[in-house]
Scaffold this active site. Structure first.
Site, short mmCIF file in Angstrom:
data_model
loop_
_atom_site.label_atom_id
_atom_site.label_comp_id
_atom_site.label_asym_id
_atom_site.label_seq_id
_atom_site.Cartn_x
_atom_site.Cartn_y
_atom_site.Cartn_z
N SER A 1 13.68 -16.09 -5.60
CA SER A 1 13.51 -14.67 -5.88
C SER A 1 13.56 -14.45 -7.39
CB SER A 1 14.63 -13.86 -5.22
OG SER A 1 14.66 -12.56 -5.76
N HIS B 1 9.28 -15.06 -4.17
CA HIS B 1 9.74 -13.83 -3.53
C HIS B 1 9.87 -12.76 -4.60
CE1 HIS B 1 12.04 -11.67 -0.34
NE2 HIS B 1 12.80 -11.23 -1.34
N ASP C 1 10.81 -8.89 -5.35
CA ASP C 1 11.54 -7.73 -4.83
C ASP C 1 11.11 -6.44 -5.52
OD1 ASP C 1 13.49 -8.91 -2.94
OD2 ASP C 1 14.23 -9.97 -4.72
N MET D 1 11.82 -2.57 -5.70
CA MET D 1 12.87 -1.60 -5.33
C MET D 1 12.59 -0.27 -6.03
SD MET D 1 16.30 -3.85 -5.73
CE MET D 1 16.39 -5.59 -5.31
N HIS E 1 8.65 -8.33 -1.11
CA HIS E 1 9.68 -7.69 -0.30
C HIS E 1 9.83 -6.26 -0.79
CE1 HIS E 1 14.27 -7.65 0.87
NE2 HIS E 1 13.55 -6.80 1.58
N MET F 1 11.45 -2.90 -0.86
CA MET F 1 12.65 -2.13 -0.53
C MET F 1 12.40 -0.73 -1.05
SD MET F 1 15.41 -5.08 -1.41
CE MET F 1 14.18 -6.00 -2.30
N MET G 1 17.96 -9.77 6.67
CA MET G 1 18.78 -9.68 5.45
C MET G 1 20.18 -10.21 5.74
SD MET G 1 16.90 -8.39 3.01
CE MET G 1 18.23 -8.41 1.82
N ASP H 1 17.36 -13.77 3.50
CA ASP H 1 17.40 -13.34 2.11
C ASP H 1 18.80 -12.79 1.81
OD1 ASP H 1 16.88 -12.30 -0.40
OD2 ASP H 1 15.51 -10.74 0.28
C1 DX5 Z 1 18.44 -8.49 -2.61
C2 DX5 Z 1 17.08 -9.13 -2.72
C3 DX5 Z 1 17.12 -10.61 -2.78
C4 DX5 Z 1 17.90 -11.18 -3.94
C5 DX5 Z 1 18.67 -12.33 -3.36
O1 DX5 Z 1 18.30 -7.22 -2.11
O2 DX5 Z 1 16.27 -8.76 -1.62
O3 DX5 Z 1 15.82 -11.17 -2.70
O4 DX5 Z 1 17.12 -11.64 -5.00
O5 DX5 Z 1 19.52 -12.81 -4.31
P1 DX5 Z 1 20.58 -13.98 -4.05
O6 DX5 Z 1 19.80 -15.16 -3.59
O7 DX5 Z 1 21.23 -14.13 -5.35
O8 DX5 Z 1 21.51 -13.46 -2.97
ZN ZN Z 2 14.41 -9.87 -1.30
#
Ligand code: DX5
Ligand code: ZN
Length: 245
Positions: A7, A30, A32, A34, A63, A65, A134, A172
């Site tokens: 990620s 990956h 993210d 947000m 991903h 969010m 998750m 994740d």
């Molecule tokens: C958190 C993200 C993850 C995050 C995971 O909401 O969706 O993808 O990067 O981070 P680690 O691997 O550090 O838990």
């Molecule tokens: Zn994620």
């Protein structure tokens, strides 16, 4: 069989191209997105994903969010984006959105937060190419793995086996060389790791370690799961039989 998707949430955003090169040996990246509404954190949107697609040859796993993925998610089905994941809690119609994503040529994936049951997803499993379970509350990297999410993976993998579909099952949050085998044995085969990969002096070495940690665990878990599942199916048959006699 085991796929490692670092990620970039834990990468250096100012040196993102350099940090993408550090994970060139991974199976995907990956990304993210947000919006500071669906989760209490903000990253970036479509222009950044478009730019990432231009500079990496890794398959991109987005991903989302964000609120209202029904409106926004289809726009992420661009060249280079392999999979678009939206959250079950945010969509008004998961099946329609998954169909729209597939129609646009990308793989459709649905994510569930720790407090969300998978019953609805199980009912429509064939509509999705991937399910993301998750293992932390979404929003931030570096949190601890929630082992109590494993029954969700087992239920999803069991149903996929029953249906005979090739489901990608992603976890994740809090994935390390210690927690990855637990998720793998429960049926996961795509592993997101942010802080574990970018917090290491050599992300490439960490990818090798994570892959090694998963090798075997998935297959062993699958054998157990298949046995458990066959046992449940047999018990179900008997129950039906006794009702009929
Ligand atoms: C958190 C993200 C993850 C995050 C995971 O909401 O969706 O993808 O990067 O981070 P680690 O691997 O550090 O838990
Ligand atoms: Zn994620």
């Amino acid at each position: 069989m085991v796929r490692i998707h670092p990620s970039i949430l834990s990468a250096d955003f100012v040196n993102l191209e350099r940090d993408l090169e550090k994970i060139a040996s991974a199976d995907g990246v990956h990304v993210d997105v947000m919006d500071a509404h669906f989760v209490p954190n903000l990253t970036f949107g479509l222009p950044m994903v478009q730019r990432i697609a231009e500079v990496t040859s890794l398959p991109i796993d987005v991903h989302l969010m964000i609120d209202d993925p029904d409106t926004w998610a289809p726009q992420y089905a661009i060249t280079g984006v392999d999979t678009v994941t939206f959250h079950a809690e945010a969509t008004g119609d998961a099946v329609s959105l998954a169909r729209e994503l597939r129609a646009r040529g990308t793989r459709a994936s649905i994510a569930v937060k720790p407090g969300t049951h998978v019953d609805d997803v199980l009912e429509h499993l064939q509509e999705f190419d991937m399910v993301l379970v998750m293992t932390v509350e979404p929003g931030f990297g570096g949190q601890s793995f929630m082992g109590d999410m494993m029954p969700k993976l087992e239920a999803l993998r069991g149903r996929a086996e029953e249906l005979g579909i090739d489901l990608a099952l992603q976890v994740d949050g809090g994935i390390t060389a210690d927690t990855l085998p637990i998720a793998a044995a429960s049926g996961a085969n795509v592993f997101v790791a942010g802080s574990a990969v970018y917090g290491h002096a050599s992300p490439a070495d960490r990818i090798v370690e994570l892959r090694a940690a998963g090798k075997g665990a998935f297959d062993t878990g699958m054998i157990d799961l298949r046995a458990i599942h066959r046992g449940l199916a047999a018990a179900g048959d008997e129950a039906t039989g006794s009702l009929e006699t």
